[in-house]
Write a protein that holds these residues in place. Structure first.
Motif, PDB file in Angstrom:
ATOM      1  N   ALA A 154       1.297   5.549  -3.751  1.00  0.00           N
ATOM      2  CA  ALA A 154       2.519   5.202  -3.005  1.00  0.00           C
ATOM      3  C   ALA A 154       3.481   6.381  -2.984  1.00  0.00           C
ATOM      4  O   ALA A 154       4.522   6.338  -2.336  1.00  0.00           O
ATOM      5  CB  ALA A 154       3.197   3.993  -3.635  1.00  0.00           C
ATOM      6  N   HIS A 155       3.150   7.444  -3.712  1.00  0.00           N
ATOM      7  CA  HIS A 155       4.071   8.595  -3.795  1.00  0.00           C
ATOM      8  C   HIS A 155       3.268   9.852  -3.435  1.00  0.00           C
ATOM      9  O   HIS A 155       2.849  10.022  -2.293  1.00  0.00           O
ATOM     10  CB  HIS A 155       4.672   8.621  -5.210  1.00  0.00           C
ATOM     11  CG  HIS A 155       5.819   9.554  -5.435  1.00  0.00           C
ATOM     12  ND1 HIS A 155       6.422  10.254  -4.429  1.00  0.00           N
ATOM     13  CD2 HIS A 155       6.489   9.903  -6.570  1.00  0.00           C
ATOM     14  CE1 HIS A 155       7.411  10.986  -4.935  1.00  0.00           C
ATOM     15  NE2 HIS A 155       7.463  10.798  -6.238  1.00  0.00           N
TER      16      HIS A 155
ATOM     17  N   VAL B 284      -5.064  -3.426   9.242  1.00  0.00           N
ATOM     18  CA  VAL B 284      -3.740  -3.028   8.761  1.00  0.00           C
ATOM     19  C   VAL B 284      -2.750  -4.156   9.054  1.00  0.00           C
ATOM     20  O   VAL B 284      -1.949  -4.553   8.203  1.00  0.00           O
ATOM     21  CB  VAL B 284      -3.274  -1.706   9.443  1.00  0.00           C
ATOM     22  CG1 VAL B 284      -1.813  -1.412   9.103  1.00  0.00           C
ATOM     23  CG2 VAL B 284      -4.161  -0.543   9.030  1.00  0.00           C
TER      24      VAL B 284
ATOM     25  N   LYS C 238      -3.508  -0.630   4.015  1.00  0.00           N
ATOM     26  CA  LYS C 238      -2.290   0.043   4.455  1.00  0.00           C
ATOM     27  C   LYS C 238      -2.665   1.272   5.260  1.00  0.00           C
ATOM     28  O   LYS C 238      -3.681   1.908   4.981  1.00  0.00           O
ATOM     29  CB  LYS C 238      -1.479   0.494   3.241  1.00  0.00           C
ATOM     30  CG  LYS C 238      -0.355  -0.431   2.915  1.00  0.00           C
ATOM     31  CD  LYS C 238       0.564   0.193   1.899  1.00  0.00           C
ATOM     32  CE  LYS C 238       1.727  -0.730   1.624  1.00  0.00           C
ATOM     33  NZ  LYS C 238       2.542  -0.263   0.526  1.00  0.00           N
ATOM     34  N   LEU C 239      -1.844   1.601   6.224  1.00  0.00           N
ATOM     35  CA  LEU C 239      -2.070   2.834   6.971  1.00  0.00           C
ATOM     36  C   LEU C 239      -1.440   3.963   6.162  1.00  0.00           C
ATOM     37  O   LEU C 239      -0.210   4.118   6.133  1.00  0.00           O
ATOM     38  CB  LEU C 239      -1.415   2.699   8.353  1.00  0.00           C
ATOM     39  CG  LEU C 239      -1.618   3.845   9.332  1.00  0.00           C
ATOM     40  CD1 LEU C 239      -3.082   4.188   9.510  1.00  0.00           C
ATOM     41  CD2 LEU C 239      -0.995   3.488  10.669  1.00  0.00           C
TER      42      LEU C 239
ATOM     43  N   ARG D  24      10.060   4.877   2.016  1.00  0.00           N
ATOM     44  CA  ARG D  24      11.125   4.046   1.460  1.00  0.00           C
ATOM     45  C   ARG D  24      12.485   4.367   2.088  1.00  0.00           C
ATOM     46  O   ARG D  24      13.267   3.466   2.362  1.00  0.00           O
ATOM     47  CB  ARG D  24      11.169   4.229  -0.058  1.00  0.00           C
ATOM     48  CG  ARG D  24      12.349   3.591  -0.776  1.00  0.00           C
ATOM     49  CD  ARG D  24      12.535   2.113  -0.483  1.00  0.00           C
ATOM     50  NE  ARG D  24      11.510   1.249  -0.931  1.00  0.00           N
ATOM     51  CZ  ARG D  24      11.380   0.785  -2.181  1.00  0.00           C
ATOM     52  NH1 ARG D  24      12.233   1.113  -3.095  1.00  0.00           N
ATOM     53  NH2 ARG D  24      10.410  -0.020  -2.483  1.00  0.00           N
TER      54      ARG D  24
ATOM     55  N   TYR E 218       3.773  -3.790  16.137  1.00  0.00           N
ATOM     56  CA  TYR E 218       3.731  -4.072  14.689  1.00  0.00           C
ATOM     57  C   TYR E 218       4.401  -2.940  13.932  1.00  0.00           C
ATOM     58  O   TYR E 218       5.208  -3.161  13.023  1.00  0.00           O
ATOM     59  CB  TYR E 218       2.274  -4.228  14.227  1.00  0.00           C
ATOM     60  CG  TYR E 218       2.143  -4.500  12.738  1.00  0.00           C
ATOM     61  CD1 TYR E 218       2.114  -5.805  12.249  1.00  0.00           C
ATOM     62  CD2 TYR E 218       2.070  -3.456  11.813  1.00  0.00           C
ATOM     63  CE1 TYR E 218       2.001  -6.068  10.882  1.00  0.00           C
ATOM     64  CE2 TYR E 218       1.971  -3.709  10.451  1.00  0.00           C
ATOM     65  CZ  TYR E 218       1.929  -5.011   9.994  1.00  0.00           C
ATOM     66  OH  TYR E 218       1.836  -5.259   8.650  1.00  0.00           O
TER      67      TYR E 218
ATOM     68  N   LEU F 238       7.668   2.019  11.133  1.00  0.00           N
ATOM     69  CA  LEU F 238       6.664   2.788  10.386  1.00  0.00           C
ATOM     70  C   LEU F 238       6.266   4.014  11.199  1.00  0.00           C
ATOM     71  O   LEU F 238       5.727   3.894  12.299  1.00  0.00           O
ATOM     72  CB  LEU F 238       5.431   1.924  10.120  1.00  0.00           C
ATOM     73  CG  LEU F 238       5.668   0.709   9.224  1.00  0.00           C
ATOM     74  CD1 LEU F 238       4.455  -0.219   9.230  1.00  0.00           C
ATOM     75  CD2 LEU F 238       5.981   1.145   7.808  1.00  0.00           C
TER      76      LEU F 238
ATOM     77  N   ASP G 157       3.056  13.485   4.600  1.00  0.00           N
ATOM     78  CA  ASP G 157       1.709  13.551   4.060  1.00  0.00           C
ATOM     79  C   ASP G 157       0.627  13.293   5.081  1.00  0.00           C
ATOM     80  O   ASP G 157      -0.540  13.614   4.857  1.00  0.00           O
ATOM     81  CB  ASP G 157       1.566  12.555   2.900  1.00  0.00           C
ATOM     82  CG  ASP G 157       2.340  13.048   1.706  1.00  0.00           C
ATOM     83  OD1 ASP G 157       2.375  14.271   1.525  1.00  0.00           O
ATOM     84  OD2 ASP G 157       2.910  12.227   0.981  1.00  0.00           O
TER      85      ASP G 157
HETATM   86  N1  ACO Z   1       0.835   0.473   6.552  1.00  0.00           N
HETATM   87  C1  ACO Z   1       0.981  -0.790   7.019  1.00  0.00           C
HETATM   88  N2  ACO Z   1       2.069  -1.546   6.818  1.00  0.00           N
HETATM   89  C2  ACO Z   1       3.051  -1.000   6.100  1.00  0.00           C
HETATM   90  C3  ACO Z   1       2.977   0.311   5.571  1.00  0.00           C
HETATM   91  C4  ACO Z   1       1.817   1.059   5.833  1.00  0.00           C
HETATM   92  N3  ACO Z   1       1.683   2.305   5.377  1.00  0.00           N
HETATM   93  N4  ACO Z   1       4.113   0.598   4.901  1.00  0.00           N
HETATM   94  C5  ACO Z   1       4.877  -0.507   4.987  1.00  0.00           C
HETATM   95  N5  ACO Z   1       4.243  -1.470   5.715  1.00  0.00           N
HETATM   96  C6  ACO Z   1       4.750  -2.780   6.099  1.00  0.00           C
HETATM   97  C7  ACO Z   1       4.782  -3.726   4.914  1.00  0.00           C
HETATM   98  O1  ACO Z   1       3.593  -4.476   4.811  1.00  0.00           O
HETATM   99  C8  ACO Z   1       5.986  -4.574   5.246  1.00  0.00           C
HETATM  100  O2  ACO Z   1       5.581  -5.498   6.248  1.00  0.00           O
HETATM  101  P1  ACO Z   1       6.236  -7.009   6.269  1.00  0.00           P
HETATM  102  O3  ACO Z   1       7.683  -6.803   6.613  1.00  0.00           O
HETATM  103  O4  ACO Z   1       5.430  -7.734   7.303  1.00  0.00           O
HETATM  104  O5  ACO Z   1       6.035  -7.553   4.869  1.00  0.00           O
HETATM  105  C9  ACO Z   1       6.957  -3.613   5.934  1.00  0.00           C
HETATM  106  O6  ACO Z   1       6.114  -2.580   6.503  1.00  0.00           O
HETATM  107  C10 ACO Z   1       7.957  -2.997   4.993  1.00  0.00           C
HETATM  108  O7  ACO Z   1       7.238  -2.377   3.934  1.00  0.00           O
HETATM  109  P2  ACO Z   1       7.773  -2.163   2.471  1.00  0.00           P
HETATM  110  O8  ACO Z   1       6.599  -2.259   1.544  1.00  0.00           O
HETATM  111  O9  ACO Z   1       8.967  -3.026   2.207  1.00  0.00           O
HETATM  112  O10 ACO Z   1       8.278  -0.666   2.522  1.00  0.00           O
HETATM  113  P3  ACO Z   1       8.671   0.178   1.268  1.00  0.00           P
HETATM  114  O11 ACO Z   1       9.870   0.959   1.655  1.00  0.00           O
HETATM  115  O12 ACO Z   1       8.760  -0.629   0.022  1.00  0.00           O
HETATM  116  O13 ACO Z   1       7.378   1.126   1.088  1.00  0.00           O
HETATM  117  C11 ACO Z   1       5.973   3.010   1.092  1.00  0.00           C
HETATM  118  C12 ACO Z   1       7.376   2.473   1.383  1.00  0.00           C
HETATM  119  C13 ACO Z   1       5.570   2.723  -0.362  1.00  0.00           C
HETATM  120  C14 ACO Z   1       5.971   4.542   1.286  1.00  0.00           C
HETATM  121  C15 ACO Z   1       4.960   2.325   2.060  1.00  0.00           C
HETATM  122  O14 ACO Z   1       5.363   2.533   3.395  1.00  0.00           O
HETATM  123  C16 ACO Z   1       3.538   2.830   1.856  1.00  0.00           C
HETATM  124  O15 ACO Z   1       2.863   2.371   0.933  1.00  0.00           O
HETATM  125  N6  ACO Z   1       3.074   3.756   2.726  1.00  0.00           N
HETATM  126  C17 ACO Z   1       1.735   4.304   2.602  1.00  0.00           C
HETATM  127  C18 ACO Z   1       1.670   5.319   1.480  1.00  0.00           C
HETATM  128  C19 ACO Z   1       2.347   6.616   1.845  1.00  0.00           C
HETATM  129  O16 ACO Z   1       2.080   7.202   2.895  1.00  0.00           O
HETATM  130  N7  ACO Z   1       3.188   7.101   0.916  1.00  0.00           N
HETATM  131  C20 ACO Z   1       3.841   8.418   1.078  1.00  0.00           C
HETATM  132  C21 ACO Z   1       5.297   8.318   0.975  1.00  0.00           C
HETATM  133  S1  ACO Z   1       5.985   9.879   1.361  1.00  0.00           S
HETATM  134  C22 ACO Z   1       5.931  10.751  -0.069  1.00  0.00           C
HETATM  135  O17 ACO Z   1       5.796  10.284  -1.168  1.00  0.00           O
HETATM  136  C23 ACO Z   1       6.081  12.221   0.131  1.00  0.00           C
END
Ligand code: ACO
Length: 424
Positions: free
Chosen positions: A267-268, A295, A301-302, A308, A353, A359, A364
């Motif tokens: 997630a990071h 997804v 997850k995508l 965040r 969606y 999103l 990354d």
């Molecule tokens: N793919 C599909 N759906 C997603 C994704 C994703 N990557 N990210 C969020 N969503 C959806 C969630 O399911 C949620 O849907 P809902 O409203 O129907 O329940 C909605 O979008 C909101 O998501 P949250 O989990 O509340 O978003 P949060 O801010 O907590 O999460 C995070 C952020 C952890 C980065 C998330 O988007 C994720 O896991 N992304 C994929 C991993 C990633 O690319 N991380 C890199 C971050 S950048 C970095 O660290 C440099």
């Protein structure tokens, strides 16, 4: 110092009013100081720190809705295109971009510290050779604390500053050696006639059999830019971890090892590795549509999408995409995975969606593709991120130790058993 606005938030609890002061920063939302809630016998509750500022900081500002990322006031796109990574390091550490003289002095200081104590090289042998490089990095960076502990005084400004220089200088050496260890090649020692990014690529890819190994300047430039784009990101999970560990007065190398551990997760920092694994799993462009359905039903997850704090676009992703195009065209790479990534991006950016949930591709999504083109294996991606972010972590650690701070100690909402007696 933050400025008191004179405004107060009023909280009514059991018929009593508690006035909570409101402060303004130079940018960003005002904050409500909730410390006085404690006297009423209550804690505040904010899992994930969604609405909690844990500290005051002058290093980095992010406006997630507007896609703004500033280091010491400078936009990230300007730094990535007009400053080198080491200039950005100097900026993060000291608050200002260096003059020509300061730049050369800082570069020399970093050069003087690129070697690690030779005993450190023996730590590697303790790891299985198929160990994940992040596991090795946590271990060897933590091990540096054993070399710089006796005589280290966290209250001493000079000790703190040399620690920052040592970390920036040594982390590429340890990262490259981690790679060499996993592929069974001998460690390559740093070369101080090369730039920071060139030296890293040299230590990664040169071998004793190829003494004339030359680093491709286009790749060195891309590497430098990747480092700059990952240098800092205010109070994210790994930086907050470094601050929390540092708030106990712990050895700074051990604190950075804690940051590396926090960065490892998918997630990071583990996201760019996860992007490439996802592209491998999808396989071909025809499989993109069914993957997207999964997804949407939340089976997967995508990866490389969503953030965040950035809920419109990630300003680093724009520069990263440009760099990605530059590298691929300079190297003449026509990678089918790139076509796959572009198809994912196209669908996601036009699908309700993803639009409704704001999103967008994050940094990354593209960095993984560039790193692959440079020849860096997927498992090393997060290590590159850790290398680049070390300066951010140590800048926050320096900032925390330069003023008054408290040990980080969150409270909890306890929902376990009430007191009971053992009955036998
Ligand atoms: N793919 C599909 N759906 C997603 C994704 C994703 N990557 N990210 C969020 N969503 C959806 C969630 O399911 C949620 O849907 P809902 O409203 O129907 O329940 C909605 O979008 C909101 O998501 P949250 O989990 O509340 O978003 P949060 O801010 O907590 O999460 C995070 C952020 C952890 C980065 C998330 O988007 C994720 O896991 N992304 C994929 C991993 C990633 O690319 N991380 C890199 C971050 S950048 C970095 O660290 C440099």
């Amino acid at each position: 110092m933050s400025a008191a606005t004179g405004k107060k938030a009023v909280l009514e609890l059991d018929g009593k009013k508690i006035e909570l002061p409101i402060y303004s920063g130079t940018l960003g939302p005002d904050v409500i100081d909730v410390k006085d809630v404690l006297a009423s016998g209550h804690f505040t509750f904010d899992p994930g720190f969604m609405a909690t500022a844990s500290c005051e900081s002058k290093i980095t500002f992010i406006d997630g809705d507007k896609g703004v990322l500033l280091h010491r006031g400078y936009p990230i796109a300007q730094l990535a295109t007009q400053a080198s990574y080491l200039e950005t390091c100097y900026l993060l550490l000291s608050g200002e971009l260096p003059t020509a003289e300061q730049k050369s002095d800082f570069e020399n200081k970093v050069r003087n510290h690129t070697m690690v104590h030779d005993q450190v090289s023996r730590f590697f042998n303790g790891f299985r050779r198929d160990a994940h490089p992040m596991a090795v990095m946590c271990g060897v960076v933590g091990a540096l604390s054993a070399f710089y502990h006796n005589g280290f005084d966290v209250e001493n400004v000079d000790h703190r500053e040399i620690t920052a220089v040592r970390l920036v200088a040594k982390i590429p050496t340890l990262a490259a050696w981690t790679y060499k260890y996993t592929i069974g090649q001998p460690f390559v020692y740093p070369r101080n006639d090369l730039s920071y990014a060139e030296n890293f690529l040299y230590m990664m890819f040169a071998t004793p059999a190829d003494r004339d190994y030359k680093v491709n300047p286009i790749l060195a430039k891309a590497m430098d830019r990747i480092f700059t784009l990952h240098a800092d990101h205010e109070q994210n999970a790994s930086t907050s971890t470094v601050r929390l560990a540092g708030s106990t007065g712990a050895n700074p190398y051990a604190c950075i090892a804690a940051g590396i551990a926090a960065l490892w997760g998918p997630a990071h920092g583990g996201a760019n590795e996860a992007v490439l694994k996802m592209l491998d799993d999808i396989g071909t462009v025809e499989n993109v549509a069914p993957f997207m359905e999964k997804v949407k039903t939340k089976e997967v997850k995508l990866m490389g999408f969503g953030h965040r704090v950035y809920k419109n676009f990630d300003p680093r992703a724009k520069v990263m995409k440009e760099t990605c195009d530059e590298v691929l065209s300079a190297l003449g790479i026509n990678d089918p995975q790139l076509a796959l990534a572009m198809e994912l991006e196209r669908i996601a950016l036009s699908d309700p969606y993803f639009i409704e949930r704001k999103l967008y591709p994050n940094v990354d999504f593209y960095s993984g593709i560039i790193l692959k083109a440079i020849g860096i294996p997927t498992e090393m991606f997060t290590v590159i991120f850790a290398l680049a972010r070390t300066v951010g972590w140590i800048s926050h650690w320096l900032e925390m130790h330069s003023g008054p701070y408290k040990i980080g100690r969150p409270r909890q909402l306890y929902t376990g058993e009430t007191q009971r007696d053992i009955k036998r």
